[in-house]
Enzyme design. Structure first.
Site, mmCIF file in Angstrom:
data_model
loop_
_atom_site.group_PDB
_atom_site.id
_atom_site.type_symbol
_atom_site.label_atom_id
_atom_site.label_comp_id
_atom_site.label_asym_id
_atom_site.label_seq_id
_atom_site.Cartn_x
_atom_site.Cartn_y
_atom_site.Cartn_z
ATOM 1 N N SER A 440 63.906 8.425 12.598
ATOM 2 C CA SER A 440 62.945 9.495 12.322
ATOM 3 C C SER A 440 62.257 9.954 13.602
ATOM 4 O O SER A 440 62.068 9.176 14.536
ATOM 5 C CB SER A 440 61.901 9.024 11.306
ATOM 6 O OG SER A 440 61.220 7.893 11.790
ATOM 7 N N GLU A 491 65.389 13.293 10.585
ATOM 8 C CA GLU A 491 65.001 13.137 9.171
ATOM 9 C C GLU A 491 63.849 14.041 8.710
ATOM 10 O O GLU A 491 62.982 13.599 7.955
ATOM 11 C CB GLU A 491 64.662 11.663 8.878
ATOM 12 C CG GLU A 491 65.795 10.719 9.220
ATOM 13 C CD GLU A 491 65.429 9.242 9.062
ATOM 14 O OE1 GLU A 491 64.488 8.940 8.308
ATOM 15 O OE2 GLU A 491 66.092 8.411 9.687
ATOM 16 N N ASP A 496 60.288 9.794 2.443
ATOM 17 C CA ASP A 496 60.213 8.329 2.439
ATOM 18 C C ASP A 496 61.645 7.814 2.408
ATOM 19 O O ASP A 496 62.506 8.403 1.762
ATOM 20 C CB ASP A 496 59.455 7.886 1.178
ATOM 21 C CG ASP A 496 59.489 6.384 0.976
ATOM 22 O OD1 ASP A 496 58.568 5.720 1.467
ATOM 23 O OD2 ASP A 496 60.432 5.872 0.334
ATOM 24 N N ASP A 606 70.225 1.358 7.155
ATOM 25 C CA ASP A 606 69.018 0.557 7.398
ATOM 26 C C ASP A 606 68.856 -0.536 6.359
ATOM 27 O O ASP A 606 68.914 -0.257 5.160
ATOM 28 C CB ASP A 606 67.771 1.449 7.325
ATOM 29 C CG ASP A 606 67.570 2.260 8.588
ATOM 30 O OD1 ASP A 606 68.170 1.907 9.605
ATOM 31 O OD2 ASP A 606 66.805 3.237 8.551
ATOM 32 N N HIS A 702 54.387 1.230 16.894
ATOM 33 C CA HIS A 702 53.199 1.206 16.033
ATOM 34 C C HIS A 702 51.922 1.431 16.839
ATOM 35 O O HIS A 702 50.846 1.548 16.284
ATOM 36 C CB HIS A 702 53.120 -0.125 15.272
ATOM 37 C CG HIS A 702 54.316 -0.351 14.402
ATOM 38 N ND1 HIS A 702 55.422 -1.048 14.839
ATOM 39 C CD2 HIS A 702 54.602 0.075 13.149
ATOM 40 C CE1 HIS A 702 56.333 -1.044 13.873
ATOM 41 N NE2 HIS A 702 55.859 -0.375 12.848
ATOM 42 N N CYS A 734 61.361 0.936 16.156
ATOM 43 C CA CYS A 734 61.332 1.469 14.792
ATOM 44 C C CYS A 734 61.386 2.993 14.854
ATOM 45 O O CYS A 734 61.401 3.571 15.935
ATOM 46 C CB CYS A 734 60.052 0.997 14.085
ATOM 47 S SG CYS A 734 60.397 0.188 12.506
#
Length: 766
Positions: A440, A491, A496, A606, A702, A734
């Site tokens: 993403s 994406e 989600d 994934d 993050h 990620c």
């Protein structure tokens, strides 16, 4: 006949607490505003349970963030970095521990057993000082009492609190956390004394660690703790509540021999063997059994007739006046109230029960046992159960046959991974240390608006496709400018990673307000798998082919794997989980094969949640890992050697399942690793042979922090000390969905620069 609820969702039917918390954190509202929302929520929950006829209503199961953090606050166990100077712990210290602040990081967060909820991990050491520093449990008991509701105050038990903690930074990893038992029990005694003085007659200690594989030393701690608390607890009825699994025979023996304990709560949904244990080992006379027969972790209406049969068999063992009907665990793991689902299909809705409905079910069962059965309510329930069993929407014979045919076969790609990697390299011609991202790209406000308006039919399909196409083109261009080797389409069409696929698969339903707390104010809305799963049409092929047509570089197809879709959904309970997983795997397999036929040479599947589904007890690990890994292999067993299959996994603890990861037989695995570098690399340092491609995340997405080229290069060099040059990939840890472009671009620039720097160094060293 009495009824009991282990705990209740905190967020509110419309996520009122979430919005109040976020408003307070953003400085848009006061502490008083937040407290008012919380007070109103608690009052409405207690009133709802009292009106439903529940006898044992819990208090102190509400939390502004997490119940384990509340326990740390009660004990005054605040790590030094938060500069707390004593006194009652307020929001400032409490939320700094949970979320960090401008100068200090948050405490670690990890999964609560095998649920999708996360708790704050206490940090303890030999010098931790404990003092009674949060009167929340007593205050909430008094608050309910003032409203005319007598509640059962709930505390995380002292032994589970310690077993769920970790040694603080600078403390030996081998530090015996249970050695602190004698230091925390005086605080528990103070709390108990205050609760007694306030008029409490019952107290509930949640000791869920009793369902884990405990050694004799750990079991001895339970005996020691509750023996030490015996005089403080005299005059109170004491319930020890366990949940999430069967209680092992030794733990059952320890628990039922505690003198200070009046009642035992067991999960009889995930703990069916506990029923046999109660029948074979016997139940201590004069004690109460709180029987968790209504599922606190799912959204299905209880089969009341079946539960009543179970309860009647228990009544014969423990006695009519000593059996209490309860939930299997706290209802915080299910959605709040079905009343808010106005758009859900009426037949499917009749099969469901959220937290508010489960409270009614518990009371209906208790009344039925007492001879006051609500015949109309039971008849409606039986009709719903029958409709679910016979509905043609649930069963698809073709899917059933295809899934049944999978059993006993292995589903592996015909060629070994090193031969496949050679064939793929000939076709893809990638440099050493190839760079990629996880999937993403940032989801802007504008992008979310486009999706929302398309869903609400405010813009046409043409306008929607045009907007998404433009976004993909932008993402492709950025990656080409950054000189990334294997691209992603970003994406932009996905809300989600599970919901996007569930909406296109048969057998899935979606709620409008079925939110469940994940951590703090964050909630998730799991899809409901109600029937056999199949894929009516291609789901991602259009967008992937479009993206590939915009570049000459390899474009990854992006799919969510079957185990992750399963673990992040509310799953049907009328067949084993692995059967549902195999069905999803077959649906994803069709998509993989269509992507390959559409010219997509690299396909990522994934499995972010594979590790999360691991059962709590070691004896059950092998079976789970066997079907989970098999499900993954089913998805891609039919592709050509030249098609490169990637997978991505989240969270750190892979060391215990590394052999299962190897057994997945992916060509390349990328792993969220940046927060736990050493943990993952130690596996390879210890000599585990890994022959496929691997990309341990080189920076933490993050955090808004942008890592330097040198920092990333240093990380890659550490990896090269234990991994071969020809299998290492360079990637973030990620997806980039939650970051902003002004963070993503410089971070990826530095990542590519680091890869190029090391390529140059490797070439000159030859």
């Amino acid at each position: 006949m009495a009824s009991h609820i282990v705990g209740y969702p905190r967020m509110g039917p419309k996520r009122e607490l979430k919005f109040a918390l976020e408003s307070f954190w953003d400085g848009k509202s006061s502490a008083e505003d937040l407290e008012k929302v919380a007070t109103d929520l608690r009052a409405s929950i207690w009133k709802q349970m009292a009106d439903a006829g529940i006898k044992y209503i819990p208090s102190n199961t509400f939390s502004y963030y997490d119940q384990v953090l509340d326990t740390a606050a009660m004990l005054g166990a605040v790590p030094e970095r938060y500069s707390w100077t004593g006194g009652e712990i307020g929001f400032s210290t409490y939320f700094s521990m949970a979320r960090g602040n401008a100068t200090v990081p948050a405490m670690e967060m990890t999964k609560w057993f095998d649920t999708n909820y996360h708790f704050i991990v206490p940090e303890l050491g030999p010098n931790t000082k404990f003092s009674y520093s949060s009167h929340k449990a007593v205050n909430e008991y008094k608050e309910a009492k003032a409203l005319g509701v007598d509640t059962v105050p709930v505390l995380v038990g002292p032994v589970s609190y310690l077993l769920l903690s970790k040694p603080a930074k600078g403390v030996e990893k081998s530090f015996a956390l249970l050695s602190l038992l004698s230091s925390i029990l005086p605080v528990y005694k103070e709390v108990i004394a205050e609760l007694k003085a306030a008029g409490a007659t019952w107290i509930q200690f949640d000791e869920p660690t009793l369902v884990l594989d405990l050694d004799s030393h750990q079991l001895a701690a339970f005996s020691a703790a509750y023996t030490e608390l015996e005089s403080a607890l005299s005059g109170l009825n004491v319930l020890i509540e366990t949940y999430f699994a069967d209680i092992p025979a030794e733990s059952y023996k320890t628990l039922t021999s505690l003198n200070s304990v009046t009642a035992y709560g067991f999960d009889l949904i995930r703990g069916a063997k506990t029923l046999d244990l109660i029948k074979s080992a016997g139940f201590p006379s004069g004690k109460y059994l709180f029987a968790g027969v209504v599922d606190g972790r799912n959204i299905w209406a209880d089969d009341l007739a079946a539960s009543l049969t179970t309860l009647e068999s228990l009544e014969a063992i423990v006695g009519k006046d000593k059996l209490v009907v309860s939930t299997s665990c706290s209802l915080m793991h299910t959605a709040v109230d079905l009343v808010n689902e106005t758009k859900l299909d009426s037949e499917i809705k009749s099969w469901l029960a959220f937290a508010a409905q489960k409270v009614v079910e518990v009371n209906a069962l208790a009344k039925a046992l007492a001879g006051q059965k609500d015949e109309a309510y039971f008849a409606a329930n039986a009709a719903a159960q029958a409709s679910r069993r016979s509905s043609p929407r649930v069963t698809n014979e073709e899917v059933q046959k295809a899934a049944a045919a999978l059993k006993g076969s292995d589903h592996r790609r015909a060629t070994n991974v090193s031969a496949r990697l050679d064939a793929q390299q000939k076709k893809l011609n990638l440099p050493v240390l190839p760079t990629t991202t996880i999937g993403s790209f940032p989801q802007t406000v504008e992008l979310r608006r486009v999706r929302r308006e398309y869903k609400a039919k405010k813009i046409s399909e043409e306008e929607y496709i045009s907007a998404i196409k433009e976004e993909i083109s932008k993402v492709v261009k950025i990656q080409e400018e950054l000189d990334i080797d294997v691209l992603v389409h970003g994406e932009p069409e996905r809300n989600d990673m599970v919901e996007y696929f569930g909406e296109q698969l048969s057998g899935f339903a979606f709620t409008a307000n079925g939110w469940v707390q994940s951590y703090g104010s964050r909630c998730v809305k799991p899809p409901i798998i109600y029937g056999d799963v199949s894929r009516p049409n291609p789901m991602t092929v259009f967008w992937s082919k479009l993206a590939q047509s915009m570049t000459s570089r390899p474009m990854k197809g992006m799919l969510t794997g079957p185990v992750t879709i399963l673990n992040w959904s509310f799953v049907r309970n009328d067949q084993p989980r692995f059967e549902t997983c195999y069905q999803i795997a077959l649906a994803i397999k069709k998509e993989v094969e269509d992507l390959e036929a559409g010219g997509i040479q690299v396909i990522q599947i994934d499995e972010a949640a594979l590790r999360e589904g691991l059962p709590l007890r070691k004896a059950e690990h092998a079976f789970y890992l066997d079907w989970a890994v098999h499900s993954f292999r089913i998805t891609n067993c039919g592709v050509q050697d030249t098609t490169q299959i990637h997978t991505h996994m989240c969270y750190s603890n892979f060391n215990d399942i590394i052999h299962s990861i190897i057994n997945m037989d992916a060509d390349v695995i990328t792993i969220e690793n940046s927060r736990s570098d050493e943990k993952l690399l130690s596996v390879f340092r210890e000599g585990v042979k890994y022959g496929a491609g691997i990309g341990p995340g080189v920076y933490d997405i993050h955090s808004p922090r942008i890592p330097s080229t040198e920092e990333i290069a240093d990380r890659v060099n550490k990896m090269l000390a234990v991994l071969d040059t020809n299998i290492l990939w360079v990637n973030p840890d990620c997806g980039l969905k939650t970051r902003k472009y002004n963070e993503v671009k410089p971070a990826l620039t530095n990542m590519v620069s680091a890869a190029k720097l090391i390529r140059t160094q490797l070439a000159s060293a030859k």
